[in-house]
Scaffold this active site. Structure first.
Site, PDB file in Angstrom:
ATOM      1  N   ASP A  67       0.814  -1.208   0.000  1.00 58.30           N
ATOM      2  CA  ASP A  67       0.000   0.000   0.000  1.00 58.30           C
ATOM      3  C   ASP A  67       0.848   1.260   0.000  1.00 58.30           C
ATOM      4  O   ASP A  67       2.076   1.223   0.138  1.00 58.30           O
ATOM      5  CB  ASP A  67      -0.939   0.001   1.216  1.00 58.30           C
ATOM      6  CG  ASP A  67      -0.253  -0.476   2.498  1.00 58.30           C
ATOM      7  OD1 ASP A  67       0.962  -0.262   2.652  1.00 58.30           O
ATOM      8  OD2 ASP A  67      -0.940  -1.072   3.345  1.00 58.30           O
ATOM      9  N   ASN A 136      -7.825  -3.585  14.166  1.00 61.17           N
ATOM     10  CA  ASN A 136      -9.194  -3.962  13.779  1.00 61.17           C
ATOM     11  C   ASN A 136      -9.212  -5.117  12.784  1.00 61.17           C
ATOM     12  O   ASN A 136     -10.248  -5.416  12.201  1.00 61.17           O
ATOM     13  CB  ASN A 136      -9.948  -2.752  13.211  1.00 61.17           C
ATOM     14  CG  ASN A 136      -9.298  -2.193  11.948  1.00 61.17           C
ATOM     15  OD1 ASN A 136      -8.260  -2.697  11.484  1.00 61.17           O
ATOM     16  ND2 ASN A 136      -9.884  -1.156  11.389  1.00 61.17           N
ATOM     17  N   HIS A 138      -7.308  -5.302   9.988  1.00 69.74           N
ATOM     18  CA  HIS A 138      -7.026  -4.982   8.589  1.00 69.74           C
ATOM     19  C   HIS A 138      -5.661  -5.510   8.169  1.00 69.74           C
ATOM     20  O   HIS A 138      -4.740  -5.632   8.974  1.00 69.74           O
ATOM     21  CB  HIS A 138      -7.154  -3.479   8.309  1.00 69.74           C
ATOM     22  CG  HIS A 138      -6.050  -2.629   8.863  1.00 69.74           C
ATOM     23  ND1 HIS A 138      -6.264  -1.634   9.798  1.00 69.74           N
ATOM     24  CD2 HIS A 138      -4.717  -2.573   8.607  1.00 69.74           C
ATOM     25  CE1 HIS A 138      -5.123  -1.028  10.076  1.00 69.74           C
ATOM     26  NE2 HIS A 138      -4.173  -1.589   9.361  1.00 69.74           N
ATOM     27  N   GLU A 143      -9.835  -2.349   5.255  1.00 67.62           N
ATOM     28  CA  GLU A 143     -10.521  -2.142   6.512  1.00 67.62           C
ATOM     29  C   GLU A 143     -11.763  -3.041   6.598  1.00 67.62           C
ATOM     30  O   GLU A 143     -12.197  -3.625   5.609  1.00 67.62           O
ATOM     31  CB  GLU A 143     -10.949  -0.670   6.634  1.00 67.62           C
ATOM     32  CG  GLU A 143      -9.796   0.325   6.507  1.00 67.62           C
ATOM     33  CD  GLU A 143      -8.915   0.393   7.750  1.00 67.62           C
ATOM     34  OE1 GLU A 143      -9.199  -0.331   8.735  1.00 67.62           O
ATOM     35  OE2 GLU A 143      -7.943   1.157   7.752  1.00 67.62           O
TER      36      GLU A 143
END
Length: 629
Positions: A67, A136, A138, A143
């Site tokens: 990313d 979380n 990811h 996400e």
């Protein structure tokens, strides 16, 4: 999945670096997928040391990073390109021209994403993908969503991710709000995956990722479906794994008890406990029994594991790919959704394609975490060219016993359901001859009432995806649906995904066929993934939201599991929960001849059970007497 637990962060970094080093030694021209963040810093330092020592070389390797922030040039000190140069690329013998990071400075987001996907494809795909893990769940910047994104895309960062990354900027206001990231589908195409996680703050999400259900709300949970994953953790990140690993399997010779729930009885729900012993449901004990594992189902519903008699694939795989790894991935995904028994479904294809397809399904050995394959459903090629739907019309042909018998031989007798359009020449005769050997379903047809009635008289006992690819109800030309309704021995499938059939028509179907409705998914390889373009039976289809269509606009199938269809039928279509559960358990079990071992929670039957919370979300799955999660 191979899980390695180390004492310290330093040991974790060395262990993970060794995995990458072994990959480079085995394949010097490896394509590496790399990650950023604080977790891999120690790993990269160890790789630099090994390269300096001459133990490994990056000279022939190339890399693709997960990313990059959108809007940051590679020269910005918080860009991921800068991070990689600073922590790895500037210190090893890699050719910088062979290192790839999404171009955060490109204004055209779609062009940037498409270019990155193309570059990965041209490199031959990723050999080993390194991943970190967000609080979380990811991976990359994928996400929590309602589905798994497929390819490289532009995302808006969640507030929790922005806050977590703000420690690297002078203020939270400087953190970019968008990023480019490889999609889940791209990540899962990597031939090997290495997940590295450290710290007590990640212990809960590590447990959810490795031991919880596969759901897009925990993006990294999809790694459970990959055939070659190594997870390296420090002991703090692994702290909650030990208890969950022990809890997965009840002790041999002791009973599992599902307590406090309302249990599906066939007609409704009764408050009682469920006992499991030796992989089957057991009688309630008289007196005390040996203590074993107890699953608290208080405030929940306990239902039998669901049975899907008609579906094609999930998570990027299709049964018609005839790949064992794909079959395993589909079966693991379905089990995680509470679907515990499967009838893989084929498409209209040439015989030379269908024979190896059914053979691959028959030969698959089901693992402990996979739904059982209890039969094969042949949807085509004995259908009508006038109602092909998303089937390929080039391969439609008349039914013959010779071809069916060759399929059945290759399938080792596992073909339990076959679709036939009764109005096509010779097909009615086929039904008469085949009905004693396999369950015949009327499907993809232009038949009128009389022809359908004749087919039922000849032995057909099933209708494929009611209303779809068949004439509808009409007061003067009643058609095949009315012919089925006139009988009491015909079961009908229906796709209650919110796309294929209007809610009022689903309610009508349940009224017309009381206790004879079968919920199916008819799910495609896109099931569980996000928007994108996929392949089905040699044709491309496109997914937008919950709708999948081929080029001419025809519906291609669904992108929902049968558990999702059950939930939709109840919450959005007004179908009583008992009726919906029956349509996904007892009725398909009876129709396909497996009610003696599946479809209800009764002593002696295979202990497949699902615990649903108040919102009908899957909380626990018991698979063949073992707690899956």
């Amino acid at each position: 999945m191979n899980v390695v637990v180390t004492e310290t962060y330093e040991e974790m970094s060395v262990a993970a670096a060794n995995v990458i080093a072994e990959q480079l030694k085995a394949k010097p021209d490896s394509v590496l997928g790399l990650a950023t963040g604080t977790t891999p810093i120690g790993l990269y330092a160890e790789l630099v040391r090994a390269c300096d020592a001459g133990e490994i070389s990056f000279a022939n390797a190339q890399s693709f990073n997960l990313d990059e922030y959108r809007g940051l040039p590679g020269t910005h000190d918080q860009s991921y390109r800068y991070f990689m140069q600073d922590n790895l690329f500037d210190h090893v013998d890699i050719d910088v021209e062979k290192t790839h990071v999404p171009d955060g400075s490109m204004e055209d987001a779609q062009a940037a994403c498409d270019a990155y996907e193309q570059a990965i494809a041209q490199a031959g795909g990723v050999d080993m993908q390194l991943l970190g893990l967000g609080h979380n769940g990811h991976i990359g910047f994928n996400e929590p969503y309602d589905s798994f994104p497929v390819t490289t895309h532009c995302v808006e960062l969640t507030e929790s991710t922005i806050q977590a990354n703000s420690r690297l900027f002078d203020s939270v206001d400087e953190v970019p709000r968008e990023a480019y990231t490889m999609g889940i589908g791209t990540i899962m195409k990597a031939r090997k995956i290495l997940l590295v996680v450290n710290g007590a703050g990640k212990a809960e999400i590590v447990r959810d990722v490795l031991r919880g259900p596969v759901v897009p709300q925990v993006p990294a949970s999809i790694l459970q479906l990959h055939p070659d994953v190594t997870v390296v953790l420090d002991k703090e990140a692994a702290a909650l794994l030990q208890d969950s690993m022990h809890a997965r399997w009840h002790e041999k010779g002791k009973r599992m008890i599902i307590s406090g729930g309302k249990v599906f009885s066939g007609a409704g729900f009764d408050a009682r406990d469920v006992y499991v012993e030796g992989g089957v449901f057991a009688e309630e004990p008289i007196g005390e029994c040996s203590p074993g594992q107890t699953i608290d189902a208080s405030g929940c519903r306990v239902i039998p594991g669901l049975i899907d008699v008609h579906f094609h694939g999930a998570m990027g795989h299709d049964f018609c790919d005839a790949e064992d790894e794909g079959i395993a991935a589909i079966a693991r995904y379905e089990a995680s959704q509470g679907v515990t028994a499967l009838f893989p479904t084929t498409m209209t294809l040439p015989e030379e394609r269908l024979v190896p397809i059914v053979a691959s399904i028959a030969e698959h050995s089901v693992a402990d975490d996979e739904a059982a394959i209890v039969g094969i459903n042949m949807e085509g090629p004995f259908i009508s060219p006038g109602k092909v739907g998303a089937q390929n019309p080039s391969y439609v042909r008349g039914a013959t016993m010779g071809e069916f018998e060759r399929w059945q031989e290759a399938a080792r007798g596992k073909i339990k359901l076959i679709d036939v359009a009764p109005e096509e020449p010779g097909n009615l005769e086929f039904i008469r001859e085949a009905a004693g050997r396999v369950r015949v379903s009327l499907a993809h047809m232009c038949a009128d009432y009389e022809t359908a009635a004749a087919a039922f008289d000849a032995g057909a006992r099933h209708m494929t995806h009611l209303f779809n690819a068949m004439p509808g109800l009409h007061h003067r030309e009643p058609g095949p649906i009315a012919a089925a309704a006139d009988r009491c021995d015909v079961a009908c499938e229906i796709i209650a995904d919110g796309v294929h059939i209007a809610p009022s028509m689903v309610r009508l179907a349940f009224s017309l066929f009381p206790e004879r409705m079968i919920l199916i998914s008819d799910s495609l390889r896109a099931c569980g993934l996000g928007d994108g373009t996929f392949e089905l039976g040699g044709q491309l289809f496109t997914v937008h939201g919950n709708r999948a269509t081929i080029e001419n606009g025809s519906l291609a199938g669904s992108v929902s599991s049968v558990m999702a269809c059950l939930r939709t039928a109840v919450t959005k279509m007004g179908i009583p929960l008992s009726d919906a559960v029956r349509a996904a358990t007892m009725t398909p079990a009876k129709a396909l001849g497996i009610s003696g071992e599946r479809g209800s929670i009764a002593p002696g039957k295979i202990a497949d059970a699902v615990v649903l919370d108040e919102g009908l979300q899957v909380k626990h799955v018991v698979l063949r007497g073992k707690l899956l999660f």
